[in-house]
Scaffold this motif. Sequence first.
Motif: not given
Length: 78
Positions: A1-7, A9-14, A61-69
Amino acid sequence: MRLKNLKDADNLAIMRTIPAARCHELTGDRKGELAVDVSGNYRMIFEPNHDPIPQKEDGGLNWEDVTSIQINEIEDYH
């Protein structure tokens, strides 16, 4: 479920809007990494995959600008 959530999400803030994920920054020798709950004491540990890491003016950390992990591991670090 967490992998799906991360995938999905448009950015980490979500991830902060998903209470069950409990997405949080780590401290100490794990500073720079983040974690989400997987099950029980298990956490998925990851870090932003950006160079440079997106930061706010105060250095946080600017969570809104994190789009890749990059996922580093899943473990019980407690």
